[in-house]
Design a protein around this motif. Structure first.
Motif, PDB file in Angstrom:
ATOM      1  N   ALA A 141       0.816  -1.215   0.000  1.00 32.66           N
ATOM      2  CA  ALA A 141       0.000   0.000   0.000  1.00 32.66           C
ATOM      3  C   ALA A 141       0.846   1.261   0.000  1.00 32.66           C
ATOM      4  O   ALA A 141       0.524   2.250  -0.663  1.00 32.66           O
ATOM      5  N   GLU A 142       1.946   1.246   0.778  1.00 30.88           N
ATOM      6  CA  GLU A 142       2.772   2.447   0.826  1.00 30.88           C
ATOM      7  C   GLU A 142       3.412   2.724  -0.525  1.00 30.88           C
ATOM      8  O   GLU A 142       3.639   3.880  -0.898  1.00 30.88           O
ATOM      9  N   LEU A 144      10.487  -4.229  -1.416  1.00 34.25           N
ATOM     10  CA  LEU A 144      10.941  -2.935  -0.926  1.00 34.25           C
ATOM     11  C   LEU A 144      10.036  -2.410   0.185  1.00 34.25           C
ATOM     12  O   LEU A 144      10.492  -1.708   1.089  1.00 34.25           O
ATOM     13  N   GLY A 145       8.755  -2.747   0.114  1.00 36.53           N
ATOM     14  CA  GLY A 145       7.815  -2.283   1.129  1.00 36.53           C
ATOM     15  C   GLY A 145       8.042  -2.919   2.479  1.00 36.53           C
ATOM     16  O   GLY A 145       7.504  -2.462   3.483  1.00 36.53           O
ATOM     17  N   ARG A 146       8.838  -3.975   2.520  1.00 41.68           N
ATOM     18  CA  ARG A 146       9.125  -4.657   3.775  1.00 41.68           C
ATOM     19  C   ARG A 146      10.423  -4.162   4.394  1.00 41.68           C
ATOM     20  O   ARG A 146      10.943  -4.785   5.315  1.00 41.68           O
ATOM     21  N   SER A 147      10.972  -3.096   3.867  1.00 41.76           N
ATOM     22  CA  SER A 147      12.252  -2.591   4.353  1.00 41.76           C
ATOM     23  C   SER A 147      12.097  -1.172   4.882  1.00 41.76           C
ATOM     24  O   SER A 147      11.095  -0.494   4.643  1.00 41.76           O
ATOM     25  N   LEU A 148      13.128  -0.716   5.584  1.00 43.33           N
ATOM     26  CA  LEU A 148      13.147   0.654   6.084  1.00 43.33           C
ATOM     27  C   LEU A 148      13.100   1.621   4.903  1.00 43.33           C
ATOM     28  O   LEU A 148      13.772   1.415   3.899  1.00 43.33           O
ATOM     29  N   ASN A 149      12.288   2.665   5.026  1.00 42.30           N
ATOM     30  CA  ASN A 149      12.130   3.660   3.955  1.00 42.30           C
ATOM     31  C   ASN A 149      11.566   3.058   2.676  1.00 42.30           C
ATOM     32  O   ASN A 149      11.795   3.590   1.581  1.00 42.30           O
ATOM     33  N   GLY A 187       8.483   2.792   1.282  1.00 37.58           N
ATOM     34  CA  GLY A 187       7.620   3.639   0.467  1.00 37.58           C
ATOM     35  C   GLY A 187       8.386   4.757  -0.214  1.00 37.58           C
ATOM     36  O   GLY A 187       8.173   5.064  -1.394  1.00 37.58           O
ATOM     37  N   ASP A 188       9.315   5.382   0.534  1.00 32.49           N
ATOM     38  CA  ASP A 188      10.136   6.444  -0.041  1.00 32.49           C
ATOM     39  C   ASP A 188      10.978   5.910  -1.201  1.00 32.49           C
ATOM     40  O   ASP A 188      11.140   6.575  -2.226  1.00 32.49           O
ATOM     41  N   ALA A 189      11.523   4.694  -1.019  1.00 28.22           N
ATOM     42  CA  ALA A 189      12.346   4.094  -2.068  1.00 28.22           C
ATOM     43  C   ALA A 189      11.525   3.857  -3.324  1.00 28.22           C
ATOM     44  O   ALA A 189      11.954   4.186  -4.442  1.00 28.22           O
ATOM     45  N   ILE A 190      10.334   3.287  -3.163  1.00 31.19           N
ATOM     46  CA  ILE A 190       9.479   2.979  -4.318  1.00 31.19           C
ATOM     47  C   ILE A 190       9.109   4.255  -5.070  1.00 31.19           C
ATOM     48  O   ILE A 190       9.163   4.313  -6.302  1.00 31.19           O
ATOM     49  N   GLY A 191       8.737   5.291  -4.342  1.00 28.49           N
ATOM     50  CA  GLY A 191       8.385   6.551  -4.987  1.00 28.49           C
ATOM     51  C   GLY A 191       9.556   7.153  -5.735  1.00 28.49           C
ATOM     52  O   GLY A 191       9.420   7.627  -6.870  1.00 28.49           O
ATOM     53  N   MET A 192      10.742   7.144  -5.115  1.00 29.05           N
ATOM     54  CA  MET A 192      11.924   7.734  -5.745  1.00 29.05           C
ATOM     55  C   MET A 192      12.345   6.926  -6.965  1.00 29.05           C
ATOM     56  O   MET A 192      12.721   7.495  -8.003  1.00 29.05           O
ATOM     57  N   ILE A 193      12.286   5.599  -6.860  1.00 27.42           N
ATOM     58  CA  ILE A 193      12.638   4.745  -8.002  1.00 27.42           C
ATOM     59  C   ILE A 193      11.709   5.021  -9.181  1.00 27.42           C
ATOM     60  O   ILE A 193      12.143   5.059 -10.348  1.00 27.42           O
ATOM     61  N   SER A 194      10.428   5.210  -8.886  1.00 27.52           N
ATOM     62  CA  SER A 194       9.451   5.415  -9.962  1.00 27.52           C
ATOM     63  C   SER A 194       9.696   6.712 -10.729  1.00 27.52           C
ATOM     64  O   SER A 194       9.224   6.860 -11.864  1.00 27.52           O
ATOM     65  N   LEU A 195      10.427   7.658 -10.121  1.00 20.63           N
ATOM     66  CA  LEU A 195      10.701   8.928 -10.795  1.00 20.63           C
ATOM     67  C   LEU A 195      11.776   8.786 -11.869  1.00 20.63           C
ATOM     68  O   LEU A 195      11.823   9.575 -12.820  1.00 20.63           O
ATOM     69  N   ILE A 196      12.657   7.809 -11.733  1.00 23.07           N
ATOM     70  CA  ILE A 196      13.796   7.688 -12.648  1.00 23.07           C
ATOM     71  C   ILE A 196      13.343   7.542 -14.102  1.00 23.07           C
ATOM     72  O   ILE A 196      13.865   8.244 -14.985  1.00 23.07           O
ATOM     73  N   PRO A 197      12.400   6.646 -14.414  1.00 25.14           N
ATOM     74  CA  PRO A 197      11.970   6.539 -15.821  1.00 25.14           C
ATOM     75  C   PRO A 197      11.437   7.852 -16.386  1.00 25.14           C
ATOM     76  O   PRO A 197      11.729   8.198 -17.543  1.00 25.14           O
ATOM     77  N   ALA A 198      10.668   8.588 -15.583  1.00 26.75           N
ATOM     78  CA  ALA A 198      10.121   9.856 -16.077  1.00 26.75           C
ATOM     79  C   ALA A 198      11.229  10.850 -16.384  1.00 26.75           C
ATOM     80  O   ALA A 198      11.145  11.624 -17.348  1.00 26.75           O
ATOM     81  N   LEU A 199      12.289  10.843 -15.578  1.00 27.56           N
ATOM     82  CA  LEU A 199      13.386  11.780 -15.782  1.00 27.56           C
ATOM     83  C   LEU A 199      14.132  11.522 -17.092  1.00 27.56           C
ATOM     84  O   LEU A 199      14.727  12.431 -17.665  1.00 27.56           O
TER      85      LEU A 199
END
Length: 308
Positions: free
Chosen positions: A125-126, A270-275, A277-289
């Motif tokens: 969910a995060e 990734l959702g089972r690790s520290l940070n 949700g932040d990691a998933i969101g940041m990773i998702s930005l790379i393709p757009a960039l």
């Protein structure tokens, strides 16, 4: 019509991304992206169908009973609770039921009786929320889109064992695996990058930092100026030290994204690790960039918004 369709579909309920479907003879249907084959476990479905391996009994208070008796016992308990307060019934399930029918169809029962339900997530969910914060939706690439990509980054995504049909689409293409260990997917990829557990967000920041500072950005993201300011707070040496990924590999990944425009497949792990949700969101930005529209795949379940 719905009942007719349900009677015609045989779906694998094992825990994986593919949710294969079969005909009445348990032969996999050649419907994209299934491509007419199953994983090793699904291929031995005969072991499940025979009497020796099929569950034929249940246990109530440590006593073995028939399945029919167990169903009646559960129904009796449900009726008793429904009379007093149906909200005291909590329904929860997770990835073992990823097919649209096996996941959503039981909602009918629990909605009717007024039971409480979870958000249907243990560790995803995060990630949906993080991606949605950037894109307005967590909907990424569709399986039909995968074919057009010439390369892929499997980021905490064990495709070779957990998504064999997705893996098959990239078997002859250049593959990068980012993981916390030398997994089967990492071993079979063309390049493996090992990151310290819980530090994927720092690696993603490093890739974004290189893309920005070396003029490799070709696309747009929301709040780009704020992103530039944020990643500017970190040095590559610091990001390398925290993530365990060398500066050279961080630069290589950024250049790989820019030059090859890979599809990024983001794993639930990734959702089972520290940070996470932040990691998933940041990773998702790379393709757009690097100019890719929906150049990531996480899980499209919440993007569809299906409810039966």
């Amino acid at each position: 019509m719905t009942d007719q369709l349900i009677s015609m579909v045989i779906a694998c309920t094992r825990d994986c991304y593919d949710t294969c479907i079969f005909d009445e003879n348990y032969k996999p249907l050649n419907i994209f992206p299934i491509n007419g084959f199953t994983c090793a476990r699904g291929g031995r479905a005969d072991l499940i169908r025979n009497e020796r391996n099929r569950v034929t009994s249940a246990y109530i208070d440590g006593k073995e009973v028939s399945v029919d008796e167990a169903i009646k016992y559960v129904a009796k308990l449900l009726r008793e609770v429904i009379k007093r307060n149906p909200a005291r019934i909590l329904r929860t399930d997770y990835d073992g039921n990823q097919g649209l029918l096996t996941w959503y169809y039981p909602d009918r029962l629990f909605n009717v009786i007024g039971a409480s339900q979870t958000d249907r997530s243990i560790c995803s969910a995060e990630g949906h929320a993080a991606i949605k914060a950037h894109y307005g939706t967590s909907m990424g690439a569709l399986p039909e889109d995968f074919i057009k990509y010439k390369a892929a980054v499997f980021w905490a995504f064990p495709a070779s064992v957990s998504a064999p049909h997705i893996w098959a689409l990239f078997i002859k293409k250049f593959k990068v695996a980012i993981d916390v260990r030398l997994s089967d997917t990492a071993k079979k990829s063309d390049k493996a990058v090992i990151v310290k557990p819980g530090t994927d967000v720092f690696l993603a920041i490093g890739i974004i930092k290189v893309l920005i500072e070396e003029g490799l950005v070709e696309g747009k993201v929301r709040h780009f100026e704020e992103l530039v300011s944020y990643v500017g707070r970190f040095s590559l040496d610091y990001l390398s030290r925290v993530s365990g990924v060398s500066v050279d590999d961080i630069r290589w990944l950024a250049e790989f994204y820019h030059d090859h425009k890979p599809l990024t497949l983001i794993g639930f792990a990734l959702g089972r690790s520290l940070n996470g949700g932040d990691a998933i969101g940041m990773i998702s930005l790379i393709p757009a960039l690097v100019g890719l529209e929906r150049g990531y795949y996480y899980s499209n379940s919440l993007g569809w918004g299906n409810r039966l």
